[in-house]
Design an enzyme around this catalytic site. Structure first.
Site, PDB file in Angstrom:
ATOM      1  N   CYS A   6      33.375  58.567  17.350  1.00  0.00           N
ATOM      2  CA  CYS A   6      34.548  57.715  17.545  1.00  0.00           C
ATOM      3  C   CYS A   6      34.719  56.808  16.324  1.00  0.00           C
ATOM      4  O   CYS A   6      33.748  56.413  15.688  1.00  0.00           O
ATOM      5  CB  CYS A   6      34.386  56.859  18.805  1.00  0.00           C
ATOM      6  SG  CYS A   6      35.859  55.857  19.170  1.00  0.00           S
TER       7      CYS A   6
ATOM      8  N   ASP B 226      35.464  53.832  16.368  1.00  0.00           N
ATOM      9  CA  ASP B 226      35.035  52.477  16.733  1.00  0.00           C
ATOM     10  C   ASP B 226      34.039  51.926  15.708  1.00  0.00           C
ATOM     11  O   ASP B 226      33.030  52.563  15.407  1.00  0.00           O
ATOM     12  CB  ASP B 226      34.393  52.519  18.134  1.00  0.00           C
ATOM     13  CG  ASP B 226      34.196  51.132  18.723  1.00  0.00           C
ATOM     14  OD1 ASP B 226      33.540  50.288  18.066  1.00  0.00           O
ATOM     15  OD2 ASP B 226      34.697  50.888  19.823  1.00  0.00           O
TER      16      ASP B 226
ATOM     17  N   ARG C 278      31.848  49.854  15.896  1.00  0.00           N
ATOM     18  CA  ARG C 278      30.505  49.512  16.388  1.00  0.00           C
ATOM     19  C   ARG C 278      29.584  50.719  16.493  1.00  0.00           C
ATOM     20  O   ARG C 278      28.441  50.601  16.931  1.00  0.00           O
ATOM     21  CB  ARG C 278      30.622  48.830  17.765  1.00  0.00           C
ATOM     22  CG  ARG C 278      31.375  47.508  17.707  1.00  0.00           C
ATOM     23  CD  ARG C 278      31.793  47.068  19.093  1.00  0.00           C
ATOM     24  NE  ARG C 278      32.770  47.982  19.696  1.00  0.00           N
ATOM     25  CZ  ARG C 278      33.291  47.827  20.918  1.00  0.00           C
ATOM     26  NH1 ARG C 278      32.922  46.817  21.663  1.00  0.00           N
ATOM     27  NH2 ARG C 278      34.178  48.697  21.383  1.00  0.00           N
TER      28      ARG C 278
ATOM     29  N   HIS D 200      30.848  57.085  23.138  1.00  0.00           N
ATOM     30  CA  HIS D 200      30.137  55.836  23.454  1.00  0.00           C
ATOM     31  C   HIS D 200      30.716  55.193  24.705  1.00  0.00           C
ATOM     32  O   HIS D 200      31.923  55.253  24.937  1.00  0.00           O
ATOM     33  CB  HIS D 200      30.192  54.858  22.273  1.00  0.00           C
ATOM     34  CG  HIS D 200      31.579  54.378  21.937  1.00  0.00           C
ATOM     35  ND1 HIS D 200      32.040  53.127  22.280  1.00  0.00           N
ATOM     36  CD2 HIS D 200      32.609  54.984  21.311  1.00  0.00           C
ATOM     37  CE1 HIS D 200      33.290  52.987  21.860  1.00  0.00           C
ATOM     38  NE2 HIS D 200      33.662  54.095  21.279  1.00  0.00           N
TER      39      HIS D 200
ATOM     40  N   CYS E 186      34.295  52.971  25.458  1.00  0.00           N
ATOM     41  CA  CYS E 186      35.243  53.467  24.451  1.00  0.00           C
ATOM     42  C   CYS E 186      36.688  53.067  24.807  1.00  0.00           C
ATOM     43  O   CYS E 186      37.187  53.403  25.890  1.00  0.00           O
ATOM     44  CB  CYS E 186      35.141  54.992  24.353  1.00  0.00           C
ATOM     45  SG  CYS E 186      36.236  55.704  23.103  1.00  0.00           S
TER      46      CYS E 186
HETATM   47 CO    CO Z   1      35.602  54.751  21.096  1.00  0.00          CO
END
Ligand code: CO
Length: 211
Positions: free
Chosen positions: A42, A44, A46, A98, A101
């Site tokens: 992803c 993302d 993090r 994750h 998400c």
């Molecule tokens: Co995500």
């Protein structure tokens, strides 16, 4: 100092640290990359592939998008997959989602995110529809959310196996194994949820017999 200037400053310090520890570091990496893994994760911020697996530059070939999707019309994803599998000859492909998400969460709502995001999130809604019975039976919204994250990873692994890119490599070179993982934002731990070893058979509808 502007925020982006800090990145450039940190980059200089990082490069110096690498060379101090190993004068040949960049020279060696500039000659060749031989990663053993393709990571589809992803976007993302993090969930940085190298950091959470404690790997170095050169070890993981990376593709990231919203909610770690494998969409059959995505030329970007397919190009990365073809290059990694057919040319770099990676031994493992990892789809890593994750918990928590935002893309998955958004797909669970009926909100209009406008055209482009709606298009993308619809692929996740399709995963929900496929597993509606199980998901609707979850005791609460949080466990349903977690389970959809896991099932989405599983479906993206299945999507990889439906490509002739993977099927050809499986037939000719018995690799790569494909792994579905889910990373926990709250504890930093990766949970392996699904795996397809090279050569596993899938619904014959999707298997090419003249590769
Ligand atoms: Co995500």
């Amino acid at each position: 100092m502007k925020t982006y200037e800090r990145l450039l400053l940190e980059n200089k310090a990082w490069a110096k640290g690498k060379v101090d520890g190993d004068p040949e570091y960049f020279h060696r990496l500039s000659q060749l990359q031989t990663p053993e893994f393709l990571w589809i994760g992803c976007s993302d911020s993090r969930v940085p592939a190298n950091e959470i697996t404690n790997t170095q530059p050169g070890e993981i070939f990376v593709h990231r998008n919203v909610a770690n999707m494998v969409v059959h019309t995505d030329v970007n994803l397919l190009s990365v997959l073809d290059f990694a599998v057919s040319h770099l000859k990676v031994k493992h492909v990892i789809v890593c989602g994750h918990y928590g998400c935002g893309g998955i969460k958004a797909a669970m709502t009926n909100h209009d995110y406008k055209q482009v995001l709606n298009m993308w999130l619809r692929n996740i809604k399709d995963v929900y529809r496929l597993h509606r019975t199980e998901l609707d039976a979850c005791p609460d919204e949080e466990s349903k959310f977690d389970r959809l994250v896991e099932l989405n990873v599983k479906e993206q692994v299945m999507h990889l196996v439906k490509t002739s890119i993977i099927q050809r490599a499986w037939k000719n070179e018995q690799r790569p194994d494909i792994h579905g993982w889910v990373y926990g934002l709250k504890d930093g731990i990766i949970n392996p949820v699904f795996e397809m070893k090279a050569g596993t058979h899938i619904d014959p509808l999707y298997e090419y017999d003249d590769l």
